[in-house]
Design an enzyme around this catalytic site. Structure first.
Site, PDB file in Angstrom:
ATOM      1  CG  ASP A 136      11.541 -11.607 -10.487  1.00 26.52           C
ATOM      2  OD1 ASP A 136      11.411 -11.762 -11.579  1.00 26.52           O
ATOM      3  OD2 ASP A 136      12.464 -10.899  -9.903  1.00 26.52           O
ATOM      4  CG  ASP A 195       9.058   0.588  -8.110  1.00 22.39           C
ATOM      5  OD1 ASP A 195      10.028   0.180  -8.880  1.00 22.39           O
ATOM      6  OD2 ASP A 195       9.797   0.883  -6.917  1.00 22.39           O
ATOM      7  CG  ASP A 197       3.593   1.608  -5.803  1.00 23.23           C
ATOM      8  OD1 ASP A 197       4.672   1.042  -6.251  1.00 23.23           O
ATOM      9  OD2 ASP A 197       3.873   2.325  -5.023  1.00 23.23           O
ATOM     10  CG  ASP A 289      17.544   2.594  -5.798  1.00 21.09           C
ATOM     11  OD1 ASP A 289      18.484   2.544  -5.013  1.00 21.09           O
ATOM     12  OD2 ASP A 289      16.387   2.756  -5.460  1.00 21.09           O
TER      13      ASP A 289
END
Length: 538
Positions: A136, A195, A197, A289
């Site tokens: 995004d 994610d 990282d 989540d």
């Protein structure tokens, strides 16, 4: 012309000395203190003591259960059916389910290679693995870099797709939802989410997928986060202490007792059928989540937490990024509680005690009370009782209970036990922002749906510091990680630092409980965070 006296310009009723004004203010204070201030403050003390007892009992309960779990509970591999998926030369990879890996990202210049590389290195047959990079990003240069990285891995034979959207509707939830709409996803049974990282080990899928394959009532397998930059600065050490308790105790207890806990948003694997049955991803809060996890649990699905399955990740290393993250993590659950509490009460698929656990323990105490009592009691009510000595706080509420709670919280990170006292002071500071965010979520106020992506620096800080160390005369490489002093200032923290300092001075002169020791230390902590240097202390 005669000189005009200034007194002629002021009505006689206003011609009072400073001493007279002080006396009048003192008289007004005495008049309202007994009938108004004292009762209100006493009520505040009673409410805070009640919240402290609720949090105390919650922590004691969690402590007892985690001891029982560690000593007597069976490991997840024994509680559930677990059979490792074996490679078979004769049948090839057909016995492996097709797994989708989703990597949502937004302008992740420093870490995109790490996450894509780790996902591409998963030990799983390449024809049974589909990797989606959900980008995004708004920076065209970063978009191009991410797309080229995907093409590089695709050229090596991996089934990796680069996916973008025209807008960021729904933020992360919107990206994940859009990814599941692709036609090729209908062949996938499970979806692993990481994610940008996060860096899963190659055996991640082999250690987690069997729980889903062999137990059709399990919807989610959650791994533990392990932080690669925990030793970067004092700020990251403080975060590690808080999050380690969450993973060591809260997630473990929820998994062992009720097969329910909050999905951490990453480093987990979902059964796609469970996501669809629960209504899919929703962007009505900033904790998509947790929203999905609660809805799936209300439909009878079970969750498994694997504490020994760890995924490397990164902690925010700047106070600004950490504050935004904590706002989202505190506001979202409170807002979700507001939206779902009645749905949980009316649900008929889950047992009564599980409803009690979800409403009271999971939401009310941990997501609301824990933030409020820390700030309101120790940073507002307790200091005010110093200015109003008629209101007493019992020693058990001011000292004994918080001491026990703190000791129980410290079990997650024994290596940082020497930082425990400063961690308490720092958590009190952060409770200011968490309490504010909690009220915003409960009341659905202005910033309720604010989503600021947590900045990840990857190895950029280390490289910049190394470059600066090599050439001391040229520090340009490191300057981009410095901030202007005015950008660091946080007026809210500085304001509370001044308030606590005044209360401490008053207690030092007039008090009898020696609260000034705590107040001065808490003042220093508020001041350090107020000038934005908490993240630079190594």
């Amino acid at each position: 012309m005669a000189q005009i006296s200034p007194k002629l310009l002021i009505p006689e009723s206003f011609q009072v000395s400073r001493d007279d004004i002080t006396d009048q203010l003192g008289l007004i204070w005495e008049l309202i203190k007994a009938p108004l201030i004292v009762p209100l403050l006493q009520i505040g003390v009673y409410i805070c003591l009640a919240m402290s007892l609720m949090l105390f009992m919650e922590r004691v309960y969690m402590g007892i259960v985690i001891i029982l779990v560690k000593l007597f509970w069976k490991k997840p591999e024994k509680r559930y059916k677990f059979e490792a998926i074996q490679d078979d030369v004769e049948i090839g990879s057909s016995n492996f389910p097709v797994v989708l890996v989703q990597i949502p990202m937004f302008n992740e210049k420093e870490v995109y290679k790490i996450s894509i590389g780790a996902a591409s290195g998963l030990s799983w047959p390449s024809d049974r693995l589909v990797i989606q990079v959900l980008d995004d990003s708004t920076d065209p240069a970063i978009k191009l870099m991410v797309e080229q990285e995907c093409q590089r891995w695709a050229s090596k034979g991996l089934n990796i797709t680069y996916q973008i959207r025209e807008n960021r509707t729904g933020y992360k939830a919107g990206a994940l939802k859009e990814g599941l709409k692709r036609s090729y996803v209908k062949h996938c049974e499970y979806v692993a989410i990481f994610d940008a990282d996060f860096r899963p080990e190659p055996d991640f899928l082999r250690r987690s997928i069997p729980f889903l394959v062999n137990n059709p009532d399990i919807a989610l397998v959650q791994a533990r986060w392990r932080f690669v930059n925990a030793d970067e600065c004092l700020l990251t050490r403080m975060q590690e202490m808080s999050l380690d308790y969450h993973f060591t105790v809260e997630q473990e207890v929820g998994s062992a007792t009720h097969a329910f806990f909050g999905f951490n948003g990453t480093a987990g694997i979902w059964r796609i059928a469970a996501i669809n049955e629960a209504g899919g991803w929703k962007d009505r809060t900033t904790v998509e989540d947790m929203d999905l996890a609660v809805r799936a649990s209300l439909r009878g699905w079970k969750f498994v937490y694997l504490g020994d399955l760890q995924v490397k990740s990164e902690l925010p290393s700047t106070f600004k990024a950490f504050r935004f993250q904590q706002h989202r993590w505190s506001c979202g659950p409170a807002n979700l509680f507001r939206k779902m509490v009645w749905e949980i009460i009316q649900n008929k698929k889950v047992k009564f005690w599980k409803k009690v656990y979800v409403i009271y323990s999971f939401f009310f105490v941990r997501k609301i009370i824990a933030h409020m009592v820390t700030f309101i009691f120790y940073c507002v009510v307790l200091p005010l009782t110093i200015l109003v000595p008629e209101v007493k706080v019992p020693i058990w509420g001011a000292v004994y209970i918080p001491s026990v709670i703190t000791i129980l919280n410290s079990v997650g990170t024994p290596r940082s036990i020497h930082l425990l006292f400063y961690w308490i002071l720092f958590e009190n500071v952060m409770s200011l922002h968490r309490t504010k965010a909690t009220f915003i979520g409960l009341l659905e106020a202005g910033r309720v749906n604010e989503w600021v992506v947590t900045e990840k620096l990857g190895d950029a800080v280390k490289k910049a510091a190394a470059d600066a160390a090599k050439n001391k005369n040229n520090t340009k490489a490191f300057r981009k990680f410095r901030f202007k002093f005015t950008d660091r200032l946080n007026t809210l923290e500085l304001g509370f630092a001044a308030f606590l300092f005044l209360c401490g001075c008053y207690d030092f002169v007039h008090g009898k409980n020696n609260y000034f020791v705590y107040l001065f230390l808490q003042t220093i902590t508020f001041f350090i965070t107020g000038i934005g240097y908490v993240g630079t202390i190594i």
